[in-house]
Design a protein around this motif. Structure first.
Motif, PDB file in Angstrom:
ATOM      1  N   THR A   1      -7.069  10.585  -0.898  1.00 31.71           N
ATOM      2  CA  THR A   1      -5.908   9.924  -1.495  1.00 31.71           C
ATOM      3  C   THR A   1      -6.249   9.357  -2.863  1.00 31.71           C
ATOM      4  OG1 THR A   1      -5.087   9.359   0.708  1.00 31.71           O
ATOM      5  CG2 THR A   1      -4.179   8.122  -1.147  1.00 31.71           C
ATOM      6  N   TYR A   2      -7.469   8.775  -2.958  1.00 34.56           N
ATOM      7  CA  TYR A   2      -7.885   8.226  -4.247  1.00 34.56           C
ATOM      8  C   TYR A   2      -7.987   9.328  -5.299  1.00 34.56           C
ATOM      9  CZ  TYR A   2     -11.047   6.483  -7.833  1.00 34.56           C
ATOM     10  OH  TYR A   2     -11.613   6.167  -9.034  1.00 34.56           O
ATOM     11  N   GLU A   3      -8.612  10.454  -4.917  1.00 36.08           N
ATOM     12  CA  GLU A   3      -8.755  11.555  -5.861  1.00 36.08           C
ATOM     13  C   GLU A   3      -7.393  12.109  -6.267  1.00 36.08           C
ATOM     14  OE1 GLU A   3     -11.317  12.570  -7.411  1.00 36.08           O
ATOM     15  OE2 GLU A   3     -12.796  11.324  -6.387  1.00 36.08           O
ATOM     16  N   ALA A   4      -6.488  12.232  -5.265  1.00 39.62           N
ATOM     17  CA  ALA A   4      -5.144  12.740  -5.583  1.00 39.62           C
ATOM     18  C   ALA A   4      -4.408  11.785  -6.506  1.00 39.62           C
ATOM     19  CB  ALA A   4      -4.356  12.959  -4.286  1.00 39.62           C
ATOM     20  N   LYS A   5      -4.512  10.492  -6.205  1.00 37.50           N
ATOM     21  CA  LYS A   5      -3.848   9.498  -7.052  1.00 37.50           C
ATOM     22  C   LYS A   5      -4.467   9.474  -8.449  1.00 37.50           C
ATOM     23  CE  LYS A   5      -0.547   7.888  -4.631  1.00 37.50           C
ATOM     24  NZ  LYS A   5       0.841   7.979  -5.118  1.00 37.50           N
ATOM     25  N   ARG A   6      -5.791   9.613  -8.499  1.00 30.64           N
ATOM     26  CA  ARG A   6      -6.467   9.624  -9.793  1.00 30.64           C
ATOM     27  C   ARG A   6      -6.042  10.843 -10.610  1.00 30.64           C
ATOM     28  NH1 ARG A   6     -11.256  11.534 -12.063  1.00 30.64           N
ATOM     29  NH2 ARG A   6     -12.201  10.089 -13.586  1.00 30.64           N
ATOM     30  N   LYS A   7      -5.975  11.999  -9.939  1.00 34.52           N
ATOM     31  CA  LYS A   7      -5.544  13.208 -10.624  1.00 34.52           C
ATOM     32  C   LYS A   7      -4.095  13.073 -11.096  1.00 34.52           C
ATOM     33  CE  LYS A   7      -5.340  18.228  -9.986  1.00 34.52           C
ATOM     34  NZ  LYS A   7      -5.559  19.348  -9.032  1.00 34.52           N
ATOM     35  N   GLU A   8      -3.245  12.507 -10.210  1.00 32.93           N
ATOM     36  CA  GLU A   8      -1.854  12.295 -10.586  1.00 32.93           C
ATOM     37  C   GLU A   8      -1.736  11.318 -11.752  1.00 32.93           C
ATOM     38  OE1 GLU A   8       2.290  10.556  -8.571  1.00 32.93           O
ATOM     39  OE2 GLU A   8       0.476  10.866  -7.357  1.00 32.93           O
ATOM     40  N   PHE A   9      -2.561  10.279 -11.710  1.00 35.11           N
ATOM     41  CA  PHE A   9      -2.522   9.288 -12.789  1.00 35.11           C
ATOM     42  C   PHE A   9      -2.985   9.901 -14.105  1.00 35.11           C
ATOM     43  CE2 PHE A   9      -4.966   6.173 -15.271  1.00 35.11           C
ATOM     44  CZ  PHE A   9      -3.951   5.301 -15.598  1.00 35.11           C
TER      45      PHE A   9
ATOM     46  N   LEU B   1       0.828  -1.210   0.000  1.00 40.46           N
ATOM     47  CA  LEU B   1       0.000   0.000   0.000  1.00 40.46           C
ATOM     48  C   LEU B   1       0.860   1.256   0.000  1.00 40.46           C
ATOM     49  CD1 LEU B   1      -2.863  -0.996   2.459  1.00 40.46           C
ATOM     50  CD2 LEU B   1      -2.915  -0.949  -0.036  1.00 40.46           C
ATOM     51  N   GLU B   2       2.004   1.211   0.687  1.00 39.61           N
ATOM     52  CA  GLU B   2       2.899   2.370   0.670  1.00 39.61           C
ATOM     53  C   GLU B   2       3.481   2.589  -0.717  1.00 39.61           C
ATOM     54  OE1 GLU B   2       5.737   1.619   3.720  1.00 39.61           O
ATOM     55  OE2 GLU B   2       4.448   2.348   5.357  1.00 39.61           O
ATOM     56  N   GLU B   3       3.742   1.489  -1.432  1.00 39.61           N
ATOM     57  CA  GLU B   3       4.207   1.625  -2.817  1.00 39.61           C
ATOM     58  C   GLU B   3       3.138   2.295  -3.684  1.00 39.61           C
ATOM     59  OE1 GLU B   3       5.325  -2.136  -4.355  1.00 39.61           O
ATOM     60  OE2 GLU B   3       7.013  -2.414  -2.980  1.00 39.61           O
ATOM     61  N   MET B   4       1.890   2.037  -3.354  1.00 38.84           N
ATOM     62  CA  MET B   4       0.789   2.634  -4.113  1.00 38.84           C
ATOM     63  C   MET B   4       0.495   4.062  -3.670  1.00 38.84           C
ATOM     64  SD  MET B   4      -1.651  -0.752  -4.004  1.00 38.84           S
ATOM     65  CE  MET B   4      -3.066   0.055  -4.754  1.00 38.84           C
ATOM     66  N   GLY B   5       1.176   4.521  -2.617  1.00 34.51           N
ATOM     67  CA  GLY B   5       1.017   5.897  -2.166  1.00 34.51           C
ATOM     68  C   GLY B   5       0.069   6.101  -1.005  1.00 34.51           C
ATOM     69  N   PHE B   6      -0.433   5.014  -0.403  1.00 34.60           N
ATOM     70  CA  PHE B   6      -1.350   5.141   0.723  1.00 34.60           C
ATOM     71  C   PHE B   6      -0.575   5.234   2.029  1.00 34.60           C
ATOM     72  CE2 PHE B   6      -3.842   2.969  -2.530  1.00 34.60           C
ATOM     73  CZ  PHE B   6      -4.976   3.757  -2.556  1.00 34.60           C
TER      74      PHE B   6
END
Length: 435
Positions: A334-342, A314-319
């Motif tokens: 976190t999901y929204e930030a990761k989605r925006k980053e992706f 999970l830490e590798e995934m950014g959580f």
């Protein structure tokens, strides 16, 4: 002032609330039997109905006695294929069996490391084992993260215990043993055992045990220690921890000893009884592995090794549990930030691919223009050569026609002259004939 709700029930409807400075502590006394004291019985009944699973990984060289020990431990004959010593790689062979003792069902998976230690180059021998353990963790994590999960009837294939078989050399551990156990100690519970312990004397065995533990400690290898927190098992587990590594002997053959049939190995010089604690540590291993600490091994696998894998993944995934400001972690944010980053990375990659495509097209067009120019020049050169050859051929043709005309004229002249000569010579001949 805060209150602690300590309720004394002297009758059905006579609660008394006392003030206190501790708000969190609440003590309740019941006025009669309610029935939730049957929860342990309910849990036991549910667990028995559901059944249990237990997964054992056997790591050791070919022919060291892994299959024999499994047959002896569970008092049955598992199907097994004899492996040769000529495997060019290490591969893992899991076999799952349904066992039943009394009314308890156990789904047992035995994983064998086929070809381990048989290669000349043993540097990567541990890698297939590590990959297999990680794959089982990943499979469970994927099931756990599904929206619609079915963990109740999910067949858990995570390894609960690794029995590491050590060859009874009597000297020291091999470098392969140390490297492999070091790679595995953070992923699985390891219990080292000395296989075929009847091949060395008791004094040598005692020294060998001390040597093994010393090398494990000096190389930072963490083997499994049986828990001593529970008072019910503190004494026996503390005693058994001092006996590690267990020196075991396996056998499914029964021999008559003192009017009693026992599992043993019969030699010309005597008999080695498997369940005789003065002969080997098989009983200790079975006691610790199956009768006392099986559930603890399952809990350790889930609470320690799987949690470590899950956290790292999970830490590798950014959580994380907290944000940079040490505020509570929000999965949605976190999901929204990761989605925006992706999406940003995706757009950036798309722009790079588009620019790369445009550049490639331009380069291709330039190369095609160069090729076209070269082809045109080649065509013009061939055209000139063709015209030159055509002109030369026309000149040769003209010369040939002139030669032919000249030849024909000479031929006609020669024929005329020959005709005249023949005609002139024939007249005196006729005159002579008449005479």
């Amino acid at each position: 002032m805060s209150f602690r709700r300590k309720v004394f029930v002297s009758g059905p409807f006579e609660p008394v609330i006392e003030p206190t400075d501790n708000e969190e502590e609440r003590c309740l006394e019941l006025g009669g039997h309610v029935g939730f004291d049957s929860l342990p019985d309910q849990l036991v009944s549910k667990s028995v109905t559901q059944g249990f699973c237990f997964n054992i990984l056997c790591v050791g060289e070919t022919g060291i006695g892994k299959s024999t020990l499994m047959n002896t431990l569970f008092n049955t004959l598992f199907e097994a294929e004899e492996a040769s010593h000529y495997q060019n790689r290490v591969y893992l062979r899991p076999r799952t069996y349904d066992l039943k003792e009394s009314n308890v069902q156990l789904k047992l998976t035995v994983v064998d490391t086929v070809g381990f230690g048989d290669q000349i180059n043993k540097e990567e021998s541990f890698k297939p084992i590590v990959d297999y353990i990680d794959t089982q963790f990943e499979t469970y994590l994927q099931e756990e993260m599904k929206i619609k999960r079915s963990l109740f009837d999910y067949h858990d294939t995570r390894i609960h215990i690794c029995l590491y078989f050590i060859a009874p050399t009597g000297h020291s551990l091999k470098s392969l043993d140390l490297v492999t156990m070091k790679k595995l100690d953070s992923k699985v519970n390891i219990i080292p055992i000395i296989a075929k312990a009847d091949t060395i004397s008791k004094s040598e065995l005692h020294k060998f045990k001390i040597k093994i533990m010393s090398e494990l400690v000096s190389n930072g290898v963490q083997i499994h220690q049986f828990p001593t927190e529970d008072e019910a098992v503190t004494e026996i587990n503390s005693s058994m921890n001092a006996h590690l590594p267990f020196a075991v002997v396996g056998s499914v053959e029964e021999v008559e000893v003192g009017n009693k049939m026992v599992k043993a190995r019969l030699y010309p010089w005597g008999t080695v009884q498997v369940e005789n604690e003065s002969h080997c540590d098989f009983v200790k291993l079975r006691e610790m592995l199956l009768r006392v600490n099986m559930e603890d091994l399952r809990e350790q696998t889930h609470a320690r090794h799987y949690e470590l894998y899950r956290r790292c993944k999970l830490e590798e995934m950014g959580f994380t549990d907290t944000d940079p400001d040490n505020k509570p972690f929000s999965l949605q944010e976190t999901y929204e930030a990761k989605r925006k980053e992706f999406l940003g990375d995706l757009q950036h990659n798309e722009d790079d691919m588009r620019q790369m495509f445009v550049n490639k097209v331009k380069e291709t067009e330039a190369e095609l223009k160069v090729k076209e120019r070269e082809l045109h020049e080649r065509f013009e050169q061939l055209k000139r050569m063709h015209q030159e050859e055509k002109r030369n051929l026309e000149e040769k043709r003209s010369d040939l026609e002139e030669d032919m005309n000249d030849f024909n004229r000479r031929k006609v002249a020669a024929e005329t002259l020959m005709g005249q000569s023949l005609q002139g010579s024939s007249q005196p001949f006729r005159k002579d004939k008449k005479k």
